[in-house]
Design a protein around this motif. Structure first.
Motif, PDB file in Angstrom:
ATOM      1  N   VAL A 116      27.386   8.683 -52.497  1.00  0.00           N
ATOM      2  CA  VAL A 116      25.983   9.007 -52.763  1.00  0.00           C
ATOM      3  C   VAL A 116      25.979  10.350 -53.489  1.00  0.00           C
ATOM      4  CG1 VAL A 116      23.710   9.489 -51.774  1.00  0.00           C
ATOM      5  CG2 VAL A 116      25.170   7.737 -50.749  1.00  0.00           C
ATOM      6  N   ALA A 154      20.942   9.399 -48.370  1.00  0.00           N
ATOM      7  CA  ALA A 154      22.250   8.977 -47.854  1.00  0.00           C
ATOM      8  C   ALA A 154      22.130   8.447 -46.426  1.00  0.00           C
ATOM      9  CB  ALA A 154      23.233  10.144 -47.899  1.00  0.00           C
ATOM     10  N   VAL A 166      28.481   9.484 -42.200  1.00  0.00           N
ATOM     11  CA  VAL A 166      28.190  10.149 -43.480  1.00  0.00           C
ATOM     12  C   VAL A 166      29.008  11.441 -43.527  1.00  0.00           C
ATOM     13  CG1 VAL A 166      26.424  11.339 -44.855  1.00  0.00           C
ATOM     14  CG2 VAL A 166      25.851   9.181 -43.700  1.00  0.00           C
ATOM     15  N   LEU A 221      28.622  11.892 -49.218  1.00  0.00           N
ATOM     16  CA  LEU A 221      27.431  12.467 -49.857  1.00  0.00           C
ATOM     17  C   LEU A 221      27.818  13.745 -50.572  1.00  0.00           C
ATOM     18  CD1 LEU A 221      24.360  13.197 -50.151  1.00  0.00           C
ATOM     19  CD2 LEU A 221      24.479  14.017 -47.788  1.00  0.00           C
TER      20      LEU A 221
END
Ligand code: NAI
Length: 332
Positions: A116, A154, A166, A221
């Motif tokens: 992301v 995200a 994440v 991310l």
């Protein structure tokens, strides 16, 4: 009612893979009315602008676009049409899944990573100045608003797609203020998603781990430039640039494009791998709510890749772009 979608063929192999993707989409039976618009080097030569207003207006009006790659001169010349398009439409989130495919030989099996990437600022701010002879400054912009919304994108993606983790990627040990602030914003958003594991990784260490043991990662991310680089690295882990899709998402507009560029070295030869854009079209079908067509198309792609005769040169075969399309249409 047909879906009205803007098609930007782009430069180099762009028109070839765009045409291939159009043929495949026609085979799914989804009713699409294409609004063909231009951007890139060819648009610059024809209209004097690499991103004509009509192109931006078409995407804004339709809300969805499928885009081939556009060529940007290195070191001089026009500002990247991609960067301008992302800014003009505030396409702030770039989502790039890198997933192993059966039959596509790569170093690892069963990889399922998602990058992301923040798409609007960082070192892509376009703010570069020569402060004095022999000194150039490129400004890396990090804002609270952009950092918080990409972090939200995200975590929302992770929640919606059943992802477990994440990882925020940074270099805050060196860029203590810029990347430090990015991490601060992401950490704050992470608190709203307690079911998703949140951690951070320094970008250089992440690169080493991605090459040695990529399976440990899930959603990654990061800011703009890191995202650009890491998505190519992840593409390399699952078969190369020819197979990886992407989506650029804004509040009201989405543009779907492959991760690869215009590949001038193979343009015009009919040998480009169309899978990157075709898989981007799968993401597009999901976005417009054509879920069963998306599923059918994706499994047709997977089935096709099991046949070595349907693989292009970048995947070790000698199929043409059209051969791949024919094989997918047969499997659809
Ligand atoms: P590139 O992705 O165009 O090519 C890198 C290598 O991968 C080349 O050897 C090429 O033949 C191969 N390749 C790429 N896509 C392929 C495909 N679909 N099938 C088979 N082989 C493929 O990257 P490069 O050479 O750095 O950039 C060329 C131009 O593309 C530049 O002007 C760059 O600015 C632009 N670009 C545009 C992007 C976009 O519009 N989204 C993204 C990346 C680059």
């Amino acid at each position: 009612m047909p879906h009205c979608i803007t098609l930007i063929p782009g430069d180099g192999i762009g028109p070839e893979v765009a045409d291939a993707t159009k043929r495949v989409l026609a085979g799914t039976g989804v009713n699409i009315e294409w609004d063909v618009q231009h951007s890139g080097l060819q648009a610059l030569e024809e209209s004097g602008d690499a991103l004509p207003d009509a192109t931006v207006e078409s995407v804004r009006a339709n809300g969805v676009a499928l885009k081939g790659p556009t060529t940007t001169p290195v070191g001089k010349g026009h500002v990247s049409a991609n960067v301008r398009l992302r800014r003009a439409l505030d396409l702030y989130a770039s989502i790039r899944p890198a997933k192993s495919m059966p039959g596509v030989v790569s170093r690892y099996e069963d990889l399922d990573l998602v990058v992301v990437r923040e798409n609007t600022e960082g070192l892509y701010s376009g703010q570069e100045v020569q402060v004095t002879d022999g000194v150039v400054v490129s400004i890396k912009v990090v804002t609270e608003a952009a950092s918080r919304r990409i972090a939200t994108a995200a975590f929302e993606y992770a929640r919606k797609n059943g992802r477990k983790r994440v990882t925020a990627v940074h270099k805050a040990n060196i860029m203590k203020m810029g990347d430090g602030f990015f991490l601060e914003c992401v950490g704050d958003i992470a608190k709203g998603y307690p079911e998703i594991q949140y951690d951070t990784a320094i970008i250089d260490a992440l690169c080493m781990q991605l090459v040695r043991n990529p399976n440990v990662f899930d959603v990654m991310l990061m800011e703009n430039l890191y995202g650009d680089i890491i998505s190519d690295l992840c593409a390399g882990l699952v078969g190369g640039l020819g197979v990886v899709p992407g989506a650029n998402i804004g509040a009201d507009v989405a543009v779907f494009e492959a991760v690869h560029g215009s590949a001038p070295d193979i343009a015009g030869q009919g040998v480009a791998n169309p899978l990157g854009l075709i898989k981007s079209a799968v993401l597009m079908l999901e976005h417009i709510g054509e879920l069963s067509a998306a599923e059918r198309l994706y499994s047709a792609i997977e089935q096709t890749m099991l046949d070595p005769k349907a693989r292009t040169a970048d995947l070790g075969g000698n199929a043409t772009t059209n051969d791949v399309v024919d094989a997918i249409l047969e499997a659809c």
